[in-house]
Design an enzyme around this catalytic site. Structure first.
Site, PDB file in Angstrom:
ATOM      1  N   LYS A   1     -11.377  -3.862  18.509  1.00  8.86           N
ATOM      2  CA  LYS A   1      -9.929  -4.387  18.897  1.00  8.86           C
ATOM      3  C   LYS A   1      -9.456  -4.523  20.261  1.00  8.86           C
ATOM      4  O   LYS A   1      -8.359  -4.952  20.504  1.00  8.86           O
ATOM      5  CB  LYS A   1      -8.906  -3.361  18.052  1.00  8.86           C
ATOM      6  CG  LYS A   1      -9.183  -3.429  16.449  1.00  8.86           C
ATOM      7  CD  LYS A   1      -8.000  -3.054  15.675  1.00  8.86           C
ATOM      8  CE  LYS A   1      -8.435  -3.201  14.108  1.00  8.86           C
ATOM      9  NZ  LYS A   1      -7.198  -3.567  13.212  1.00  8.86           N
TER      10      LYS A   1
ATOM     11  N   ASP B   1      -3.993  -6.523   5.255  1.00  9.59           N
ATOM     12  CA  ASP B   1      -5.060  -7.348   5.730  1.00  9.59           C
ATOM     13  C   ASP B   1      -5.081  -8.656   5.264  1.00  9.59           C
ATOM     14  O   ASP B   1      -5.254  -9.495   6.035  1.00  9.59           O
ATOM     15  CB  ASP B   1      -6.799  -6.571   5.508  1.00  9.59           C
ATOM     16  CG  ASP B   1      -6.771  -5.239   6.260  1.00  9.59           C
ATOM     17  OD1 ASP B   1      -6.232  -5.266   7.337  1.00  9.59           O
ATOM     18  OD2 ASP B   1      -7.427  -4.662   5.711  1.00  9.59           O
TER      19      ASP B   1
ATOM     20  N   PRO C   1      -2.522 -11.990  10.432  1.00  9.83           N
ATOM     21  CA  PRO C   1      -3.059 -11.814  11.836  1.00  9.83           C
ATOM     22  C   PRO C   1      -3.309 -10.276  12.176  1.00  9.83           C
ATOM     23  O   PRO C   1      -2.616  -9.455  11.492  1.00  9.83           O
ATOM     24  CB  PRO C   1      -1.773 -12.286  12.577  1.00  9.83           C
ATOM     25  CG  PRO C   1      -0.566 -12.354  11.523  1.00  9.83           C
ATOM     26  CD  PRO C   1      -1.269 -12.401  10.281  1.00  9.83           C
ATOM     27  N   ASP C   2      -4.059  -9.918  12.979  1.00  6.54           N
ATOM     28  CA  ASP C   2      -4.587  -8.484  13.375  1.00  6.54           C
ATOM     29  C   ASP C   2      -3.516  -8.261  14.592  1.00  6.54           C
ATOM     30  O   ASP C   2      -3.752  -8.863  15.774  1.00  6.54           O
ATOM     31  CB  ASP C   2      -5.982  -8.345  13.856  1.00  6.54           C
ATOM     32  CG  ASP C   2      -6.255  -6.823  13.847  1.00  6.54           C
ATOM     33  OD1 ASP C   2      -5.207  -6.056  14.423  1.00  6.54           O
ATOM     34  OD2 ASP C   2      -7.179  -6.433  13.476  1.00  6.54           O
ATOM     35  N   ILE C   3      -2.564  -7.816  14.265  1.00  6.89           N
ATOM     36  CA  ILE C   3      -1.117  -7.501  15.424  1.00  6.89           C
ATOM     37  C   ILE C   3      -1.991  -6.741  16.639  1.00  6.89           C
ATOM     38  O   ILE C   3      -1.614  -7.078  17.620  1.00  6.89           O
ATOM     39  CB  ILE C   3      -0.024  -6.703  14.824  1.00  6.89           C
ATOM     40  CG1 ILE C   3       0.277  -7.330  13.479  1.00  6.89           C
ATOM     41  CG2 ILE C   3       1.016  -6.618  16.055  1.00  6.89           C
ATOM     42  CD1 ILE C   3       1.510  -6.784  12.716  1.00  6.89           C
TER      43      ILE C   3
ATOM     44  N   ASN D   1       0.810  -1.135  -0.045  1.00  2.00           N
ATOM     45  CA  ASN D   1       0.006   0.116  -0.157  1.00  2.00           C
ATOM     46  C   ASN D   1       0.993   1.324   0.002  1.00  2.00           C
ATOM     47  O   ASN D   1       2.071   0.948   0.093  1.00  2.00           O
ATOM     48  CB  ASN D   1      -0.943  -0.081   1.206  1.00  2.00           C
ATOM     49  CG  ASN D   1      -0.060  -0.085   2.551  1.00  2.00           C
ATOM     50  OD1 ASN D   1       0.556   0.728   2.947  1.00  2.00           O
ATOM     51  ND2 ASN D   1      -0.579  -1.191   3.137  1.00  2.00           N
TER      52      ASN D   1
ATOM     53  N   LYS E   1       8.521 -17.396 -10.856  1.00  2.00           N
ATOM     54  CA  LYS E   1       7.677 -16.210 -11.003  1.00  2.00           C
ATOM     55  C   LYS E   1       6.415 -16.845 -12.003  1.00  2.00           C
ATOM     56  O   LYS E   1       6.481 -17.812 -12.702  1.00  2.00           O
ATOM     57  CB  LYS E   1       8.453 -15.536 -11.984  1.00  2.00           C
ATOM     58  CG  LYS E   1       7.686 -14.282 -12.503  1.00  2.00           C
ATOM     59  CD  LYS E   1       8.804 -13.552 -13.550  1.00  2.00           C
ATOM     60  CE  LYS E   1       7.935 -12.221 -14.172  1.00  2.00           C
ATOM     61  NZ  LYS E   1       8.605 -11.792 -15.513  1.00  2.00           N
TER      62      LYS E   1
ATOM     63  N   PHE F   1      -4.413   2.709  15.044  1.00  2.00           N
ATOM     64  CA  PHE F   1      -4.693   4.096  14.126  1.00  2.00           C
ATOM     65  C   PHE F   1      -5.867   3.571  13.210  1.00  2.00           C
ATOM     66  O   PHE F   1      -6.150   2.408  13.044  1.00  2.00           O
ATOM     67  CB  PHE F   1      -3.486   4.324  13.162  1.00  2.00           C
ATOM     68  CG  PHE F   1      -2.593   5.248  13.833  1.00  2.00           C
ATOM     69  CD1 PHE F   1      -2.740   6.822  13.535  1.00  2.00           C
ATOM     70  CD2 PHE F   1      -1.586   5.048  14.872  1.00  2.00           C
ATOM     71  CE1 PHE F   1      -1.747   7.441  14.075  1.00  2.00           C
ATOM     72  CE2 PHE F   1      -0.805   5.931  15.332  1.00  2.00           C
ATOM     73  CZ  PHE F   1      -0.871   7.060  15.164  1.00  2.00           C
TER      74      PHE F   1
HETATM   75  O1  C5P Z   1      -8.634  -2.755  10.747  1.00  2.00           O
HETATM   76  P1  C5P Z   1      -7.882  -1.677  10.257  1.00  2.00           P
HETATM   77  O2  C5P Z   1      -6.634  -2.032   9.435  1.00  2.00           O
HETATM   78  O3  C5P Z   1      -8.230  -0.612   9.767  1.00  2.00           O
HETATM   79  O4  C5P Z   1      -6.950  -1.146  11.705  1.00  2.00           O
HETATM   80  C1  C5P Z   1      -5.913  -0.060  11.729  1.00  2.00           C
HETATM   81  C2  C5P Z   1      -5.173  -0.221  12.986  1.00  2.00           C
HETATM   82  O5  C5P Z   1      -4.966  -1.700  13.315  1.00  2.00           O
HETATM   83  C3  C5P Z   1      -3.562   0.352  12.905  1.00  2.00           C
HETATM   84  O6  C5P Z   1      -3.404   0.712  14.047  1.00  2.00           O
HETATM   85  C4  C5P Z   1      -3.040  -0.871  12.193  1.00  2.00           C
HETATM   86  O7  C5P Z   1      -1.633  -0.696  12.616  1.00  2.00           O
HETATM   87  C5  C5P Z   1      -3.737  -2.102  13.145  1.00  2.00           C
HETATM   88  N1  C5P Z   1      -3.314  -3.319  12.330  1.00  2.00           N
HETATM   89  C6  C5P Z   1      -2.480  -4.296  12.716  1.00  2.00           C
HETATM   90  N2  C5P Z   1      -2.722  -5.489  12.191  1.00  2.00           N
HETATM   91  C7  C5P Z   1      -3.236  -5.693  11.249  1.00  2.00           C
HETATM   92  C8  C5P Z   1      -4.196  -4.764  10.632  1.00  2.00           C
HETATM   93  C9  C5P Z   1      -4.107  -3.568  11.212  1.00  2.00           C
HETATM   94  O8  C5P Z   1      -1.861  -4.041  13.632  1.00  2.00           O
HETATM   95  N3  C5P Z   1      -3.237  -6.779  10.656  1.00  2.00           N
END
Ligand code: C5P
Length: 403
Positions: free
Chosen positions: A344, A279, A307-309, A210, A289, A326
């Site tokens: 979250k 995501d 994973p959502d850190i 991104n 390739k 954020f």
């Molecule tokens: O769900 P979204 O991506 O909109 O959430 C944004 C927040 O979650 C940011 O603080 C981003 O650094 C964190 N994030 C994360 N791991 C992910 C996706 C988002 O820590 N896989």
């Protein structure tokens, strides 16, 4: 009275063209009330005469490790003991390599081994030398060992190129030494920050990513360090220069970022998720390739969630840090951001509008709406450094009840 009044500052000068600016550092340090002694490497003496430093410091200049007269007057151990702070400016690639190796082959490297004073390095070199993996690894090693990094900056270089590697100006170096970080409200606190984009490989040459530049995360890291915190930044691929005194761990993918963050969690008091983490990632990374099909048919890529850190850190069962996330929204910012904070499990969420010209990604400025349980603050449109500073004040206030 100046922060540096009565301080003993040992200025090490190594061999680089930026050494022509170092006498100005001595002058400014003395103006700020510091006592300065200068140690030069052999290569530094090819650029500037010791006499120049003797004149501006008012003291003899040191350069020989094995000079019996010099050792009798003020040898490496005395110099190492005398210093309250060692500043090496410029710090050449060679000097950083020798320090990383722990060599003691001249007076400057020897006294760096022998001192327990903090050592700050002001790197100065060609941009490709700075970006070279060898220099990068040396830099990481030195940061891990507690050296502080002041710069480098970006811009025109003596070699005619433009990029990262310029020595900070004398004024900025002296200001950094005088900064009251050692008395800041986050002294003794450990802050972990994610920054920049992630790269999710599809095959050996392609990836999903991104537009995040990491600027906001880097500015937050600088603001935390200025308040005295021990700061570690886990950064996806981005160009920005590492703020002074910040440990930087470079990663590529969300999975790598996740692994580093989880490994550091036990040593973290405040976690700030400023990275734009992808995501999704490719379900399977092709080992070779992916070839374009001859028949003109499309290609379907299967994606799986990363994973959502942030959510995972916020949900940690033990030793959970204060957690800041954020959010970037294009509509109904307050409602969506607060919902995201709750979902979250973060303590605070900083939301910004995206898709509006002049703010957000790839911009130097931004504005933030910040939400926490039962409260809200608007941080007005400002350059990212200023905004990061205001956000950090808010974090200190909410997490520790002080400014
Ligand atoms: O769900 P979204 O991506 O909109 O959430 C944004 C927040 O979650 C940011 O603080 C981003 O650094 C964190 N994030 C994360 N791991 C992910 C996706 C988002 O820590 N896989």
């Amino acid at each position: 009275m100046s922060e540096l009044h009565g301080h003993h500052i040992l200025l090490g000068v190594s061999g680089g063209i930026a050494a022509y600016k170092s006498p100005e550092i001595v002058r400014r340090l003395r103006e700020a009330g510091a006592e300065v002694r200068v140690v030069m490497t052999a290569a530094a003496r090819a650029f500037v005469q010791p006499l120049t430093f003797q004149a501006v410091s008012g003291r003899p200049v040191h350069h020989d490790l094995l000079d019996a007269d010099a050792e009798a007057a003020m040898g490496h151990i005395e110099l190492a003991r005398w210093a309250d702070h060692v500043l090496i400016a410029p710090a050449s690639a060679d000097l950083m390599a020798r320090l990383a190796q722990g060599l003691a082959d001249d007076l400057l490297t020897t006294l760096c081994l022998a001192t327990d004073a903090p050592i700050s390095l002001a790197p100065a070199m060609n941009r490709l030398m700075w970006a070279n993996p060898a220099t990068r690894e040396n830099r990481e090693t030195l940061l891990r060992r507690g050296f502080h990094l002041l710069g480098p900056g970006e811009g025109d270089q003596a070699c005619g190129e433009v990029g990262a590697g310029r020595m900070w100006e004398p004024e900025a170096l002296v200001a950094a030494l005088a900064a009251p970080a050692s008395r800041g409200p986050l002294r003794g606190r450990r802050v972990l920050i994610t920054a920049g984009p992630t790269r999710e490989a599809i095959d050996p040459v392609r990836y999903l990513s991104n537009r995040s530049t990491g600027r906001m995360g880097f500015a937050i890291a600088a603001a935390a360090a200025e308040r005295g915190a021990t700061v570690t930044m886990v950064a996806g691929p981005c160009e920005s220069a590492t703020p002074c005194g910040v440990e930087r761990i470079d990663v590529e993918s969300a999975a790598e970022m996740h692994a580093v963050v989880m490994a550091r969690l036990a040593d973290t008091d405040v976690f700030i998720a400023a990275a734009a983490v992808a995501d999704y990632r490719a379900a399977r990374q092709a080992p070779a390739k992916i070839k374009k099909a001859d028949g003109g048919e499309g290609l379907t890529l299967e994606l799986v969630p990363n994973p959502d850190i942030l959510a995972e850190v916020a949900g940690a069962a033990e030793g959970r840090p204060y957690v800041v996330g954020f959010a970037a929204e294009t509509e109904r910012l307050a409602e969506y951001a607060e919902a995201k904070r709750r979902r979250k499990g973060a303590d605070m969420i900083a939301a910004n509008w995206v898709g509006r010209p002049g703010s957000g990604f790839e911009s130097e400025r931004n504005a933030l709406e910040v939400f926490w349980d039962g409260g809200h603050a608007s941080l007005a449109d400002a350059p990212k450094a200023e905004l990061a500073s205001n956000l950090m004040d808010l974090i200190v206030e909410r997490a520790y009840g002080q400014r």
